[in-house]
Structure formats: C-alpha cells, structure tokens
Design a protein around this motif. Structure first.
Motif, short mmCIF file in Angstrom:
data_model
loop_
_atom_site.label_atom_id
_atom_site.label_comp_id
_atom_site.label_asym_id
_atom_site.label_seq_id
_atom_site.Cartn_x
_atom_site.Cartn_y
_atom_site.Cartn_z
N ARG A 129 2.43 1.84 -3.44
CA ARG A 129 1.52 2.43 -4.43
C ARG A 129 1.26 3.90 -4.14
NH1 ARG A 129 -1.73 -2.24 -3.15
NH2 ARG A 129 -0.55 -3.96 -4.04
N GLN A 130 1.44 4.32 -2.89
CA GLN A 130 1.30 5.76 -2.62
C GLN A 130 2.46 6.53 -3.24
OE1 GLN A 130 0.83 6.31 1.61
NE2 GLN A 130 -1.08 5.16 1.63
N VAL A 158 0.84 -1.20 0.00
CA VAL A 158 0.00 0.00 0.00
C VAL A 158 0.88 1.25 0.00
CG1 VAL A 158 -1.64 1.32 1.39
CG2 VAL A 158 -1.99 -1.12 1.05
N ARG A 201 -5.62 13.08 -10.16
CA ARG A 201 -5.90 12.27 -8.97
C ARG A 201 -4.64 11.57 -8.48
NH1 ARG A 201 -10.11 7.59 -10.29
NH2 ARG A 201 -8.35 6.77 -11.46
N ALA A 202 -3.84 11.07 -9.44
CA ALA A 202 -2.58 10.42 -9.06
C ALA A 202 -1.62 11.43 -8.44
CB ALA A 202 -1.95 9.74 -10.27
N VAL A 220 -1.81 12.44 -4.60
CA VAL A 220 -1.25 11.57 -3.58
C VAL A 220 0.25 11.85 -3.41
CG1 VAL A 220 -1.00 9.12 -2.96
CG2 VAL A 220 -3.02 9.86 -4.14
N TRP A 228 -10.34 12.20 -2.66
CA TRP A 228 -10.43 10.87 -2.05
C TRP A 228 -9.05 10.26 -1.76
CZ3 TRP A 228 -9.46 5.59 -2.90
CH2 TRP A 228 -10.16 4.74 -2.06
N GLY A 229 -8.22 10.23 -2.80
CA GLY A 229 -6.90 9.63 -2.64
C GLY A 229 -6.07 10.36 -1.61
N TYR A 254 -6.67 1.07 -5.63
CA TYR A 254 -5.40 0.47 -5.18
C TYR A 254 -4.21 1.27 -5.69
CZ TYR A 254 -8.08 -3.69 -3.87
OH TYR A 254 -8.97 -4.55 -3.30
N GLY A 255 -4.33 1.76 -6.92
CA GLY A 255 -3.24 2.53 -7.51
C GLY A 255 -2.97 3.83 -6.77
N LEU A 256 -3.96 4.30 -6.00
CA LEU A 256 -3.76 5.51 -5.20
C LEU A 256 -3.27 5.19 -3.80
CD1 LEU A 256 -6.98 7.47 -6.20
CD2 LEU A 256 -4.65 8.05 -6.81
N GLY A 257 -2.98 3.92 -3.56
CA GLY A 257 -2.50 3.55 -2.23
C GLY A 257 -3.62 3.29 -1.25
N GLU A 293 -10.46 0.18 2.55
CA GLU A 293 -10.85 1.49 2.00
C GLU A 293 -11.48 1.32 0.63
OE1 GLU A 293 -7.36 4.17 4.15
OE2 GLU A 293 -6.96 3.13 2.27
N ILE A 306 -7.47 9.51 2.01
CA ILE A 306 -7.13 8.20 2.57
C ILE A 306 -5.64 8.11 2.89
CG2 ILE A 306 -9.00 6.87 1.50
CD1 ILE A 306 -6.82 5.87 -0.49
N ASN A 307 -4.84 8.98 2.25
CA ASN A 307 -3.42 8.96 2.56
C ASN A 307 -3.06 9.97 3.65
OD1 ASN A 307 -2.30 6.92 0.81
ND2 ASN A 307 -3.02 8.20 -0.86
N ILE A 318 4.35 5.37 -5.82
CA ILE A 318 4.44 5.09 -7.26
C ILE A 318 3.03 4.98 -7.80
CG2 ILE A 318 5.39 3.55 -9.00
CD1 ILE A 318 7.41 2.59 -6.85
N GLY A 319 2.54 6.07 -8.37
CA GLY A 319 1.15 6.14 -8.80
C GLY A 319 0.96 5.51 -10.17
N MET A 320 -0.31 5.38 -10.56
CA MET A 320 -0.58 4.70 -11.83
C MET A 320 -1.76 5.34 -12.56
SD MET A 320 -0.56 0.67 -12.47
CE MET A 320 0.05 0.13 -14.04
#
Lengths: 261, 318
Positions: free
Chosen positions: A91-92, A88, A165-166, A169, A114-115, B205-208, B213, A118-119, A94-96
C-alpha cells in the motif's frame, strides 16, 4: 478479452484474477495489464466488480474478512498476494484515493506529513508538504492556511488534499475509486486536469461511473460487466478512443451508447 | 386520460376547500406525548435539584455547629467526631488513593481491551469476548468487596509480606475496584472507537499505515471525546463506589499514604454512619451530608474540567 499491450510497459498485471466474498464469486478470470504512466479507466454498470478489482490492486480487500482471491496480481513481476509479501509495503507503493474525500480530522499540513512520517520520511517536511500540494494543484489555495483543519476545505479541495497526501508517500501507482462522484462539475474537471499532469510521473487507475469522464480523461479503458451468475468480468480492454468509437464487443457498444446500464 | 380527470378533480376540490384543509389541526395524542416526555425530563432535573438542596441544607446545619470550622474541615488531618476533630482530609485522601489504584487498572486495561475489540478482534473473537466483559459488569459490588478481602488481600500479603500488608488496605480495594470498572471503560471506549468512520481507517491503510499506527494515531484521536467521557465516568464511579471500600479498605479514618494500610474512604464513612445508631442532629450524623456534598462537588468539577479538555483536544470527524 486479450490485453493487447506492450509487455515491457506493464507495471501491474492481473492474471486470471477471481475475487470471492465467502463463496460468492464477485469477479471472475480478469486478465488486465496496466501500463506505466498511463491513465487506465475501469467502467461498467453497478455491481460489476470494478471497485473490487481496484481494491485488490493494493490489497485493501484484506480488510473484508470473507474476501479471497484466485489468480495473481504481478507488480513488477512480483505477486503481491504471495505469502512473503507485506500488504503494508504494497500500500505504500500503490496509493489510493477514495470515493468520498476522507481527509484526517487534522490540519492540512498534518494530513500530508502523517503518511510521509509513518513511512519513515526523514527529509524536509515543509518542502514535501509544499511540493505535494503544488503537484495536487492545491498550494495556491491553502498556502496561508496550512494549520487550518482539512475539514474546513470544500469537497473538491479535500479530494485534491487526499491526492496530495497519497503523493507524499511516493507511490508508483495511484488507484482512484470514483474520485469525483461526490464533487461538482468544476471540481471534477480540476481533478481530471490534475490526473493528466500526474500521469507523467505516476500510473493511474480510475474506476468511474461517468463515461464522459473515462472518455475525456483516460488513455486506456477496461469495460466490465456482470455475467448471468452475477460475477463481474472484463469484456473489453483497449485504447480509450477505440473503446468509445469502435468497440469490438456488442456488450461494450450497448453500454457506451446507453442501451444498457 | 383518466389520470387527467383525477388531477382536475383534486384541483377543483382543493380550490374550494383550501382554507379548511390547511387549517391547523388539534392533535391531542401528539400534545400528550410531548407533555409526557417533558415531564420525564423534568423528573430527573428536579430530583437532582432536590438532592443538592437537601445536601446543602444539612451541610449548613453541620457547618453551623460551634465545634466545626470550615477551614479546619478542609485543612486538618484528623477525623474523630467523638472528640470534636472534623478534618476531612483523611477520608478524601483514602478516596483518592483507592480511586488512583482503580484507575491504574481500569484506564490502561480498559482502553487496551477496547482497541483490541474495535481494531483487531475478528467477529468471532468479539462475539465471545464482549459478553464476558458484560458479565463482569453485572457482578454485584458486594461480591467484588469479598473478592478483594478473600482473594486480593491474601495475594498482596503473600507478595509483600504479612507484616507489611494489613488485612484491610486501600490497595486491595482499589485494585479490585479497577477490575470492576474495567468493563465500563472498555465498553464505552469501544463504542467511541467503533463510531469512527471506516473511511478514516481506509485512508490510513491506503497510505501504508499498520494496524497499530492507524489505531493509535488516527482512530484514537478521532474518538478522544468519547474515550475521555468513558474515563471520567470510570473515575466518578470509583470515587462514588461504596461497597468494595466498605468491605475491604478498612473502617477507621486514617491519614496515611501507605497503600498497605487500612483507611476509611468518604463513601465508606457515609455508609457506616448512615447504617449506625447515631442520633439525628448530632454533628457526627450531619457530617455525612457535608461529605456527600463534597463528593458531589468533586465529581462535578471533574465533569466540567473534562468537558473543557475534550473540547480543546478532540479531532472532530464530520
């Protein structure tokens, strides 16, 4: 096969990476060092494992139950597949961005917030939304409609929203898996311009089917192909201009001149 | 060269016969099938209309008897047809109580099971758990009724004391009804969750995002309309369930909010009267149609309200 790059500038490095789906080896022995603040394109024919390698860089392959790796992926020198590493967190950082734009069925504002939320983002959310939308060259088009559903946007706008959005984060690397394959040429050029701007702050790896796109938009290019045992492998990696004008390997030359694939 | 000739031949022949070839054809099979399918649709519609008509007609008969007054029917709390007291509230009350107890079990556990199956379980775990849940759904309700009476009630009496818990009580019947409805809720909810595209989960998932969640904040809202539908069907099932309450909830109308006491539900009453030896056209007998109509009305309102709610809150993911 060697990576002729400046060691200090490498942000993420695949070392002798092989990826398996069950007993099938999809990708074998990849050695690829990705440079900081550069755009690296991964090109090659269908089935050569480009996307598989890309998804290994932020552990998205974890969701494929039969997938497993040999070798290492070092991010700032840390193996991201080491047992103590939390995917997890990977992925925070290294975004996609995915092939098909996949905004959440929420408002434009909420897609970005949102992203970040949650972070654990605690700052001014309005500011973050505006900044990331501006960085993604979308602000002027949506600033009056932030409460509108993201699904009402056009495909190109949706993809830029996914990039915004990416960014929200605050990743270091952005992986892009054929981000323009569902877009028209004008939207595609906008994304390419955007990638250029983003590479000042981020390192970008883009998988693309479109060779012109790789030639136009990337600094470095890695060419993958499929071996006789159907496993993907990296044939050549270097400056994009060199790959497209003076390829060293016959297979690269055949592919970029259109004699194969 | 050969292909050229063929093309020309086709061109010539179609030029000559074009009006014939394009003429509308009669396809008898096609029409028959269409008619048959239409008929099948009509059967269910006419059945519904027929039931509503019959319920309405008999209810009118009931309400037109001099002892029965519409206002008293809905407002008074004694149901004793033998002495001319027709207050439906005790029956409605116990129906609502058993339904609420059932939903306290079925909705949270059913949704949790659905989230586990759709978001967490491995293929192997799912292939074992889903059939087990489906077996639970296949048990006849009369068996659940005896399960309530011979297992759940003694259990409750053991916990809360035999003096407090009657042999027939609404809590036991409600809880077991919840267990019965759980697989329905979980299976329908799981379908709704699984239908949410993979790409939305990838995005999260890609946003962590963690699995939790992603499941709670992305997949669940996107599947909300299907989940609410599952809940509504579950509630309707509980309101209409007869056998468990007939066996375990008691067979005397009583207006009580005490879950440890016996109280007959609307369905329990209908089952007892329609199986009994009451004469036709007495108010007692006709009352079951009025209660049936009321049951129908409750579930209908529930459906309409839930449709409104779903349209308002769901996140469409096209």
């Amino acid at each position: 096969m060697t990576t002729q790059t400046n060691e200090n500038n490498i942000i993420i490095q695949a070392n002798d990476l092989s990826i398996y789906y069950g007993s099938f080896r999809a990708v074998k022995n990849v050695n690829l060092g990705i440079q900081r603040n550069k755009i690296t394109a991964i090109i090659g024919p269908s089935g050569c494992g480009k996307s598989t390698v890309l998804r290994a860089f932020n552990r998205m392959n974890d969701f494929v139950q039969s997938a497993h790796n040999d070798g290492k992926i070092l991010f700032h020198g840390q193996d991201i597949y080491a047992p103590e590493v939390d995917p997890v967190q990977v992925r925070q950082m290294i975004g996609m961005v995915f092939q098909k734009p996949n905004p959440f069925p929420k408002s434009i504002y909420e897609n970005i917030a949102w992203g970040a939320r949650i972070n654990g983002y605690k700052g001014n959310m309005d500011e973050l939304v505006e900044n990331t939308l501006q960085a993604a060259a979308l602000w002027d088009e949506v600033k009056d409609n932030l409460k509108k559903s993201a699904l009402a946007l056009s495909g190109g706008q949706q993809q830029r929203l996914c990039i915004a959005r990416a960014l929200a984060v605050k990743p270091e690397i952005i992986l892009m898996d054929e981000p323009c394959s569902a877009l028209d040429p004008i939207a595609t050029l906008k994304i390419e311009d955007l990638m250029r701007e983003l590479s000042v702050k981020y390192s970008i790896i883009i998988v693309t089917h479109n060779m012109q796109q790789a030639a136009r938009a990337s600094d470095l290019t890695a060419f993958f192909t499929m071996d006789e045992d159907r496993a993907g492998l990296m044939v050549e990696y270097g400056e994009t201009s060199q790959i497209f004008t003076r390829p060293k390997d016959k297979r690269t030359e055949d592919y970029i001149t259109g004699r194969f694939g | 060269m050969a292909s050229m000739e063929i093309t020309q031949n086709i061109n010539q022949s179609s030029a000559q016969n074009i009006s014939t070839r394009l003429r509308r054809q009669t396809r008898i099979g096609e029409n028959l099938i269409q008619g048959f399918l239409f008929l099948c649709g009509m059967i269910s519609i006419f059945t519904t209309i027929g039931i509503v008509f019959e319920l309405g007609k008999e209810s009118l008969l009931f309400f037109s008897t001099p002892e029965v007054k519409l206002i008293e029917f809905f407002t008074t709390t004694t149901w004793q047809p033998s002495i001319g007291k027709f207050g439906v509230l005790p029956l409605v009350n116990s129906t609502l109580m058993t339904t609420i107890f059932a939903m306290l079990i079925a909705l949270p556990l059913g949704l949790a099971a659905a989230i586990y199956l759709s978001e967490y379980a491995s293929h192997k775990a799912r292939s074992i758990l889903k059939p087990i849940l489906e077996i639970l759904a296949g048990i006849p309700t009369v068996v659940y009724g005896y399960f309530a009476l011979t297992f759940m009630t003694p259990l409750l009496r053991g916990i809360f004391g035999e003096d407090n818990v009657q042999i027939y009580n609404t809590l036991s019947a409600g809880l077991v009804m919840g267990i019965m409805i759980l697989p329905l809720v979980s299976s329908m909810s799981e379908d709704a969750l699984s239908a949410v595209p993979r790409s939305l989960r990838d995005a999260a998932y890609g946003l962590g995002a963690t699995r939790l969640e992603t499941a709670i904040k992305i997949v669940l809202p996107a599947a909300l309309s299907g989940i609410i539908a599952a809940f509504i069907i579950g509630i309707s099932r509980a309101i209409g369930e007869t056998m468990i309450v007939a066996v375990a909830a008691g067979s005397g109308p009583a207006f009580t909010f005490n879950p440890f006491k016996g109280a007959e539900t609307m369905t329990g009453y209908i089952a007892r009267i329609s199986g009994g030896d009451l004469a036709y056209d007495t108010p007692d007998y006709n009352s079951i149609f009025a209660i049936g109509l009321l049951l129908f009305g409750i579930t209908l309102i529930l459906n309409i309200v839930s449709r409104r709610l779903v349209a308002k809150y769901r996140e469409v993911y096209e």
